[in-house]
Scaffold this motif. Structure first.
Motif, PDB file in Angstrom:
ATOM      1  N   PRO A   1      16.173   2.705   1.601  1.00  0.00           N
ATOM      2  CA  PRO A   1      17.484   2.066   1.737  1.00  0.00           C
ATOM      3  C   PRO A   1      17.757   1.191   0.518  1.00  0.00           C
ATOM      4  CG  PRO A   1      16.217   1.837   3.757  1.00  0.00           C
ATOM      5  CD  PRO A   1      15.278   2.387   2.717  1.00  0.00           C
ATOM      6  N   SER A   2      19.001   0.959   0.206  1.00  0.00           N
ATOM      7  CA  SER A   2      19.357   0.213  -1.000  1.00  0.00           C
ATOM      8  C   SER A   2      18.884  -1.250  -0.974  1.00  0.00           C
ATOM      9  CB  SER A   2      20.875   0.258  -1.223  1.00  0.00           C
ATOM     10  OG  SER A   2      21.532  -0.350  -0.132  1.00  0.00           O
ATOM     11  N   ASP A   3      18.603  -1.787   0.206  1.00  0.00           N
ATOM     12  CA  ASP A   3      18.160  -3.182   0.272  1.00  0.00           C
ATOM     13  C   ASP A   3      16.636  -3.338   0.349  1.00  0.00           C
ATOM     14  OD1 ASP A   3      17.978  -2.139   2.817  1.00  0.00           O
ATOM     15  OD2 ASP A   3      18.764  -3.904   3.819  1.00  0.00           O
ATOM     16  N   VAL A   4      15.901  -2.243   0.074  1.00  0.00           N
ATOM     17  CA  VAL A   4      14.438  -2.298   0.049  1.00  0.00           C
ATOM     18  C   VAL A   4      13.984  -2.202  -1.406  1.00  0.00           C
ATOM     19  CG1 VAL A   4      12.293  -1.129   0.694  1.00  0.00           C
ATOM     20  CG2 VAL A   4      14.173  -1.291   2.334  1.00  0.00           C
ATOM     21  N   TYR A   5      13.183  -3.169  -1.842  1.00  0.00           N
ATOM     22  CA  TYR A   5      12.662  -3.189  -3.200  1.00  0.00           C
ATOM     23  C   TYR A   5      11.320  -2.487  -3.249  1.00  0.00           C
ATOM     24  CZ  TYR A   5      16.296  -6.587  -4.116  1.00  0.00           C
ATOM     25  OH  TYR A   5      17.509  -7.207  -4.239  1.00  0.00           O
ATOM     26  N   LEU A   6      11.124  -1.671  -4.271  1.00  0.00           N
ATOM     27  CA  LEU A   6       9.856  -0.965  -4.496  1.00  0.00           C
ATOM     28  C   LEU A   6       9.231  -1.516  -5.756  1.00  0.00           C
ATOM     29  CD1 LEU A   6       7.826   1.314  -3.927  1.00  0.00           C
ATOM     30  CD2 LEU A   6       9.347   2.853  -5.214  1.00  0.00           C
ATOM     31  N   CYS A   7       8.009  -2.042  -5.616  1.00  0.00           N
ATOM     32  CA  CYS A   7       7.295  -2.626  -6.762  1.00  0.00           C
ATOM     33  C   CYS A   7       5.993  -1.885  -6.980  1.00  0.00           C
ATOM     34  CB  CYS A   7       6.981  -4.090  -6.508  1.00  0.00           C
ATOM     35  SG  CYS A   7       8.411  -5.085  -6.122  1.00  0.00           S
TER      36      CYS A   7
ATOM     37  N   GLY B   1       0.813  -1.211   0.000  1.00  0.00           N
ATOM     38  CA  GLY B   1       0.000   0.000   0.000  1.00  0.00           C
ATOM     39  C   GLY B   1       0.842   1.254   0.000  1.00  0.00           C
ATOM     40  N   GLU B   2       0.320   2.284   0.642  1.00  0.00           N
ATOM     41  CA  GLU B   2       0.973   3.588   0.649  1.00  0.00           C
ATOM     42  C   GLU B   2       2.104   3.632   1.670  1.00  0.00           C
ATOM     43  OE1 GLU B   2      -2.145   6.399   1.317  1.00  0.00           O
ATOM     44  OE2 GLU B   2      -3.261   5.724  -0.431  1.00  0.00           O
ATOM     45  N   TRP B   3       3.127   4.381   1.351  1.00  0.00           N
ATOM     46  CA  TRP B   3       4.306   4.549   2.211  1.00  0.00           C
ATOM     47  C   TRP B   3       3.996   5.601   3.266  1.00  0.00           C
ATOM     48  CZ3 TRP B   3       8.978   2.245   2.735  1.00  0.00           C
ATOM     49  CH2 TRP B   3       9.972   2.943   3.394  1.00  0.00           C
ATOM     50  N   PRO B   4       3.774   5.206   4.528  1.00  0.00           N
ATOM     51  CA  PRO B   4       3.533   6.209   5.574  1.00  0.00           C
ATOM     52  C   PRO B   4       4.843   6.898   5.953  1.00  0.00           C
ATOM     53  CG  PRO B   4       3.425   4.007   6.491  1.00  0.00           C
ATOM     54  CD  PRO B   4       3.669   3.847   5.026  1.00  0.00           C
ATOM     55  N   ASP B   5       4.751   8.140   6.398  1.00  0.00           N
ATOM     56  CA  ASP B   5       5.945   8.885   6.788  1.00  0.00           C
ATOM     57  C   ASP B   5       6.768   8.128   7.818  1.00  0.00           C
ATOM     58  OD1 ASP B   5       5.295  10.935   5.084  1.00  0.00           O
ATOM     59  OD2 ASP B   5       4.252  12.076   6.634  1.00  0.00           O
ATOM     60  N   GLU B   6       6.099   7.397   8.689  1.00  0.00           N
ATOM     61  CA  GLU B   6       6.781   6.684   9.758  1.00  0.00           C
ATOM     62  C   GLU B   6       7.611   5.507   9.252  1.00  0.00           C
ATOM     63  OE1 GLU B   6       3.560   7.326   9.632  1.00  0.00           O
ATOM     64  OE2 GLU B   6       3.026   8.492  11.374  1.00  0.00           O
ATOM     65  N   ALA B   7       7.445   5.130   7.988  1.00  0.00           N
ATOM     66  CA  ALA B   7       8.118   3.945   7.469  1.00  0.00           C
ATOM     67  C   ALA B   7       9.632   4.099   7.410  1.00  0.00           C
ATOM     68  CB  ALA B   7       7.577   3.588   6.085  1.00  0.00           C
ATOM     69  N   VAL B   8      10.133   5.293   7.571  1.00  0.00           N
ATOM     70  CA  VAL B   8      11.586   5.453   7.575  1.00  0.00           C
ATOM     71  C   VAL B   8      12.190   4.767   8.786  1.00  0.00           C
ATOM     72  CG1 VAL B   8      11.601   7.537   6.182  1.00  0.00           C
ATOM     73  CG2 VAL B   8      11.446   7.721   8.662  1.00  0.00           C
ATOM     74  N   THR B   9      11.371   4.401   9.771  1.00  0.00           N
ATOM     75  CA  THR B   9      11.845   3.681  10.953  1.00  0.00           C
ATOM     76  C   THR B   9      11.446   2.204  10.861  1.00  0.00           C
ATOM     77  OG1 THR B   9       9.856   4.203  12.202  1.00  0.00           O
ATOM     78  CG2 THR B   9      11.706   5.738  12.402  1.00  0.00           C
ATOM     79  N   ALA B  10      11.605   1.638   9.677  1.00  0.00           N
ATOM     80  CA  ALA B  10      11.238   0.242   9.450  1.00  0.00           C
ATOM     81  C   ALA B  10      12.505  -0.566   9.174  1.00  0.00           C
ATOM     82  CB  ALA B  10      10.259   0.151   8.287  1.00  0.00           C
ATOM     83  N   PRO B  11      13.231  -0.959  10.224  1.00  0.00           N
ATOM     84  CA  PRO B  11      14.541  -1.592  10.045  1.00  0.00           C
ATOM     85  C   PRO B  11      14.512  -2.962   9.374  1.00  0.00           C
ATOM     86  CG  PRO B  11      13.876  -1.723  12.329  1.00  0.00           C
ATOM     87  CD  PRO B  11      12.868  -0.851  11.636  1.00  0.00           C
TER      88      PRO B  11
ATOM     89  N   LEU C   1      12.735   8.148  -4.425  1.00  0.00           N
ATOM     90  CA  LEU C   1      13.487   6.896  -4.368  1.00  0.00           C
ATOM     91  C   LEU C   1      14.731   7.000  -3.501  1.00  0.00           C
ATOM     92  CD1 LEU C   1      13.110   5.736  -8.068  1.00  0.00           C
ATOM     93  CD2 LEU C   1      11.686   5.170  -6.094  1.00  0.00           C
ATOM     94  N   GLU C   2      15.199   8.194  -3.259  1.00  0.00           N
ATOM     95  CA  GLU C   2      16.376   8.393  -2.405  1.00  0.00           C
ATOM     96  C   GLU C   2      16.088   8.037  -0.943  1.00  0.00           C
ATOM     97  OE1 GLU C   2      19.491   9.387  -3.446  1.00  0.00           O
ATOM     98  OE2 GLU C   2      18.677   9.131  -5.461  1.00  0.00           O
ATOM     99  N   MET C   3      14.800   8.046  -0.557  1.00  0.00           N
ATOM    100  CA  MET C   3      14.475   7.773   0.853  1.00  0.00           C
ATOM    101  C   MET C   3      14.484   6.280   1.180  1.00  0.00           C
ATOM    102  SD  MET C   3      10.436   8.548   1.240  1.00  0.00           S
ATOM    103  CE  MET C   3       9.211   7.372   0.783  1.00  0.00           C
TER     104      MET C   3
END
Length: 90
Positions: free
Chosen positions: A84-90, A53-63, A80-82
């Motif tokens: 991490p390199s090991d997270v895939y976006l589909c 679904g949608e990327w919530p602002d809080e997702a930057v704290t998703a280790p 896309l800069e936000m």
């Protein structure tokens, strides 16, 4: 072992049930609602490996996050800069 999947944004009614039937691995689904308290959202995202679904602002704290499955077409609304390199976006 179960995969933690966060469901965020405007997903169709019954999306969790459809995804549960389609998921090959055991999974636990955690809906994130617009009215949820930030602490609840943070707790869900801290253990989520997948976000549908949608990327919530809080997702930057998703280790543990490894995959973001957007609902809809295109990724032009994402910075896309936000990610991490090991997270895939589909």
């Amino acid at each position: 072992m179960s995969i933690d999947i966060a469901l965020s944004g405007r997903l169709p009614v019954g999306a969790a049930e459809i995804l549960e039937r389609a998921t090959a691995e055991p999974a636990t689904f955690h809906p994130i609602l617009e009215r949820d308290e930030p602490d609840r959202v943070k707790a869900i995202l801290e253990k989520a490996e997948v976000l549908v679904g949608e990327w919530p602002d809080e997702a930057v704290t998703a280790p543990n996050l490894r995959l973001v499955q957007q609902i809809g077409a295109g990724v032009e609304n994402y910075d896309l800069e936000m990610f991490p390199s090991d997270v895939y976006l589909c």
